[in-house]
Design a protein around this motif. Structure first.
Motif, short mmCIF file in Angstrom:
data_model
loop_
_atom_site.label_atom_id
_atom_site.label_comp_id
_atom_site.label_asym_id
_atom_site.label_seq_id
_atom_site.Cartn_x
_atom_site.Cartn_y
_atom_site.Cartn_z
N UNK A 112 -0.60 -3.62 50.83
CA UNK A 112 -0.48 -2.31 50.17
C UNK A 112 0.98 -2.04 49.80
N UNK A 113 1.88 -2.39 50.71
CA UNK A 113 3.30 -2.13 50.46
C UNK A 113 3.77 -2.96 49.27
N UNK A 114 3.41 -4.26 49.27
CA UNK A 114 3.86 -5.13 48.17
C UNK A 114 3.32 -4.65 46.84
N UNK A 115 2.07 -4.17 46.84
CA UNK A 115 1.47 -3.69 45.58
C UNK A 115 2.11 -2.38 45.11
N UNK A 116 2.52 -1.56 46.06
CA UNK A 116 2.98 -0.21 45.70
C UNK A 116 4.41 -0.20 45.16
N UNK A 117 5.19 -1.19 45.53
CA UNK A 117 6.60 -1.16 45.14
C UNK A 117 6.77 -1.79 43.76
#
Ligand SMILES: Cc1ncc(COP(=O)(O)O)c(C=O)c1O
Length: 342
Positions: A115-120
């Motif tokens: 989720x973090x990698x997709x959100x940034x």
């Protein structure tokens, strides 16, 4: 009829021994850095959380917002869990005060490294707002006192670091997570630049939170606290309550967790849907006719907050005993009978 107040763990009364500690506290002007009790509380908090320094602030909201101030610049994006307190319940402060916008990530208070990698969004392009901070909330209020699993937290934090983000933990109820899991506060706090935790929730103090971090970070938070009007004078009378709470009210959070479980099981036995199963001191449940149920509660001196249509949140705390839980269930069983026969 005696009032049973399950609205929040913030409603507790300072116990006589806590009031005595307040009365005896040596104090000084903390704006001059001369309050020995505030100093002692700050040292204690820093040590508990394994950080270099800590700063006493009047509220959890100020702890979150002063932290965000130090980690962001106007135009930045803060990633935070769905329904994070710092987004939903702090009067729009990130936008109103710091000019940052908050984007939610994951669901039910949780997210993972992917989720973090997709959100940034990479911000080399000047069209893009830079994502600067990842904020966790543990335990998560709106998600029903949910604990962020330690492994997922570490992985998501590591992914955020790789992407150059700063990390903040809203640990208003961090000690509930500590007691429920046995994982020490310093281990929970380790990945973060800033961690705020509250004394005035399950720990039962009347006022106050701490922000913990490196010396350099806490110097910046000190300035942000001043900017927000949160520098206090003889604040040792408040800090004394905090020290008392850390000495006497941490381990006993297990009682609140047991009471929440007992309450959830009792509701389940009455045919009320409890979702999710409580992990700490909150019980979220759903009822069909919420308006009639709320009327039944108020007629029976039972205080429980509605938090969404058809959904209620009950919170166990220092001033609620196991007998109160049984009494609350008894009163709710009357409401359920009444609603069924209507
Ligand atoms: C998760 C969380 N963070 C922050 C706060 C803010 O604390 P305060 O009410 O002291 O501003 C709360 C308050 O309930 C909370 O639940």
């Amino acid at each position: 009829m005696r009032v049973i107040d399950l609205r929040s763990d913030t409603v507790t009364q300072p116990a006589p021994a806590m009031r005595e500690a307040i009365a005896k506290a040596p104090v000084g002007d903390d704006v001059y850095g001369e309050d020995p009790t505030v100093d002692a509380l700050q040292r204690r908090a820093a040590q508990l959380l394994g950080k270099e320094a800590a700063l006493f602030v009047p509220s959890g909201s100020m702890g979150n917002q002063a932290s965000l101030r130090t980690l962001t610049r106007p135009g930045d994006v803060v990633l935070a869990s769905e329904n994070a307190h710092l987004l939903r319940y702090e009067a729009g402060a990130p936008a109103a005060l710091w000019g940052v916008h908050v984007k939610t990530i994951g669901s039910g208070g949780l997210f993972d490294a992917s989720d973090v990698r997709q959100a940034v969004v990479p911000a080399q392009d000047s069209h893009v707002a830079p994502t600067r901070v990842l904020a966790f909330e543990n335990t998560h209020n709106f998600a029903g006192g949910r604990i962020f699993p330690q492994g997922a937290l570490r992985e998501a934090a590591a992914a955020a670091r790789e992407l150059g983000l700063a990390l903040h933990l809203d640990g208003a109820r961090l000690f509930n997570a500590v007691v429920a899991t046995g994982v020490p506060a310093a281990v929970w706090a380790e990945p973060f630049d800033t961690v705020s935790f509250c004394l005035s929730k399950g720990l039962g103090a009347p006022v106050g939170s701490l922000v913990c971090g490196s010396h350099a970070q806490i110097r910046k938070v000190h300035r942000a606290r001043k900017l927000l009007g949160g520098a206090m004078r003889q604040a040792g009378i408040l800090a004394a309550a905090g020290l008392y709470a850390l000495d006497h009210h941490v381990e006993r959070l297990a009682v609140d967790h047991a009471n929440a479980k007992r309450f959830a099981e009792g509701l389940g036995a009455l045919g009320i849907a409890v979702r999710p199963a409580p992990e700490t001191n909150m019980v979220m449940f759903e009822v069909g006719d919420a308006a009639a149920f709320a009327r039944g509660l108020s007629e029976r001196a039972l205080r429980i907050n509605p938090i969404a249509p058809g959904r209620f949140r009950a919170v166990t705390h220092l001033d609620v005993t196991e007998a109160d839980i049984d009494e609350a269930l008894e009163r709710i069983s009357e409401i359920v009978r009444e609603l069924r026969s209507a």
